[in-house]
Scaffold this active site. Structure first.
Site, mmCIF file in Angstrom:
data_model
loop_
_atom_site.group_PDB
_atom_site.id
_atom_site.type_symbol
_atom_site.label_atom_id
_atom_site.label_comp_id
_atom_site.label_asym_id
_atom_site.label_seq_id
_atom_site.Cartn_x
_atom_site.Cartn_y
_atom_site.Cartn_z
ATOM 1 N N ASP A 31 0.858 -1.190 0.000
ATOM 2 C CA ASP A 31 0.000 0.000 0.000
ATOM 3 C C ASP A 31 0.895 1.241 0.000
ATOM 4 O OD1 ASP A 31 -3.214 0.437 1.113
ATOM 5 O OD2 ASP A 31 -1.848 2.155 1.069
ATOM 6 N N ASN A 87 -12.598 -3.593 3.394
ATOM 7 C CA ASN A 87 -13.575 -2.524 3.518
ATOM 8 C C ASN A 87 -14.572 -2.673 2.374
ATOM 9 O OD1 ASN A 87 -12.248 -1.322 5.743
ATOM 10 N ND2 ASN A 87 -10.787 -0.341 4.360
ATOM 11 N N GLY A 93 -15.420 2.703 4.369
ATOM 12 C CA GLY A 93 -14.306 3.495 3.849
ATOM 13 C C GLY A 93 -13.675 2.932 2.596
ATOM 14 N N GLN A 94 -14.396 2.077 1.867
ATOM 15 C CA GLN A 94 -13.828 1.557 0.608
ATOM 16 C C GLN A 94 -13.627 2.707 -0.370
ATOM 17 O OE1 GLN A 94 -16.077 -1.563 -1.389
ATOM 18 N NE2 GLN A 94 -14.555 -1.728 -3.024
ATOM 19 N N SER A 95 -12.400 2.840 -0.881
ATOM 20 C CA SER A 95 -12.103 3.972 -1.767
ATOM 21 C C SER A 95 -11.721 3.544 -3.178
ATOM 22 C CB SER A 95 -10.986 4.832 -1.158
ATOM 23 O OG SER A 95 -9.796 4.082 -1.042
ATOM 24 N N HIS A 100 -10.262 -5.819 -2.530
ATOM 25 C CA HIS A 100 -8.882 -5.916 -2.039
ATOM 26 C C HIS A 100 -8.881 -6.289 -0.568
ATOM 27 C CE1 HIS A 100 -10.282 -1.723 -1.969
ATOM 28 N NE2 HIS A 100 -9.583 -1.560 -0.851
ATOM 29 N N HIS A 102 -6.642 -6.036 2.786
ATOM 30 C CA HIS A 102 -5.508 -5.376 3.434
ATOM 31 C C HIS A 102 -4.830 -6.394 4.350
ATOM 32 C CE1 HIS A 102 -6.778 -1.090 2.641
ATOM 33 N NE2 HIS A 102 -7.961 -1.661 2.536
HETATM 34 P P1 AMP Z 1 -9.753 1.073 0.767
HETATM 35 O O1 AMP Z 1 -9.806 2.414 1.437
HETATM 36 O O2 AMP Z 1 -10.110 -0.089 1.635
HETATM 37 O O3 AMP Z 1 -10.537 1.083 -0.528
HETATM 38 O O4 AMP Z 1 -8.237 0.829 0.397
HETATM 39 C C1 AMP Z 1 -7.624 1.335 -0.740
HETATM 40 C C2 AMP Z 1 -6.164 1.357 -0.456
HETATM 41 O O5 AMP Z 1 -5.468 1.484 -1.674
HETATM 42 C C3 AMP Z 1 -5.705 2.507 0.445
HETATM 43 O O6 AMP Z 1 -5.087 1.975 1.603
HETATM 44 C C4 AMP Z 1 -4.717 3.277 -0.432
HETATM 45 O O7 AMP Z 1 -3.631 3.769 0.291
HETATM 46 C C5 AMP Z 1 -4.291 2.209 -1.443
HETATM 47 N N1 AMP Z 1 -3.824 2.696 -2.732
HETATM 48 C C6 AMP Z 1 -4.458 3.548 -3.575
HETATM 49 N N2 AMP Z 1 -3.742 3.727 -4.700
HETATM 50 C C7 AMP Z 1 -2.625 2.948 -4.571
HETATM 51 C C8 AMP Z 1 -1.488 2.702 -5.393
HETATM 52 N N3 AMP Z 1 -1.354 3.284 -6.591
HETATM 53 N N4 AMP Z 1 -0.530 1.863 -4.937
HETATM 54 C C9 AMP Z 1 -0.661 1.261 -3.724
HETATM 55 N N5 AMP Z 1 -1.711 1.456 -2.907
HETATM 56 C C10 AMP Z 1 -2.681 2.291 -3.319
#
Ligand code: AMP
Length: 114
Positions: A31, A87, A93-95, A100, A102
């Protein structure tokens, strides 16, 4: 056609990532905003938007993902333990709209999670 997610671009090796594991169905990379000394994202190569989007067809893939997580934890020497978090949806908080896992380790984790 909808735009590729950032994770699909990593799967396609279009953008750089610190990849720690890859096979035909799974890729895992560090990450880029780590929340623990070890913070790896383990994702299916198949485009699945979230945990909610899983179907019965994904059963074998899910088993493969969990076994990949165990293998990565072993390869990274996470002998002190680790946490795996998914998430799902806005309240969690899924972004990124690509399933994925973690994999977090290297510090004491609190409970309940924030
Ligand atoms: P979530 O908030 O559960 O959707 O997790 C998304 C994760 O992706 C977050 O922890 C971000 O820091 C990570 N992330 C987003 N873009 C990248 C990237 N290009 N390389 C590595 N991690 C990323």
């Amino acid at each position: 056609m909808s735009e590729k997610t950032i994770f699909k671009r990593i799967i396609d090796h279009e953008i750089p990532a610190d990849i720690v594991y890859e096979d035909d169905r799974v890729i895992a990379f560090r990450d880029n905003n780590p929340q623990a000394p070890t913070h790896v994202l383990v994702i299916p190569k198949k485009e699945i938007a979230s945990l909610d989007a899983l179907t019965d067809e994904d059963q074998a893939l899910l088993g493969h993902l969990w076994l990949a997580i165990r293998r990565i934890a072993g390869d990274l020497g996470l002998t002190g333990g680790y946490r795996v978090t998914v998430n799902c949806g806005p309240d969690a908080g899924q972004s990124v709209d690509h399933l994925h896992f973690h994999l977090l380790a290297g510090r004491k984790m609190s409970w309940p999670p924030g």
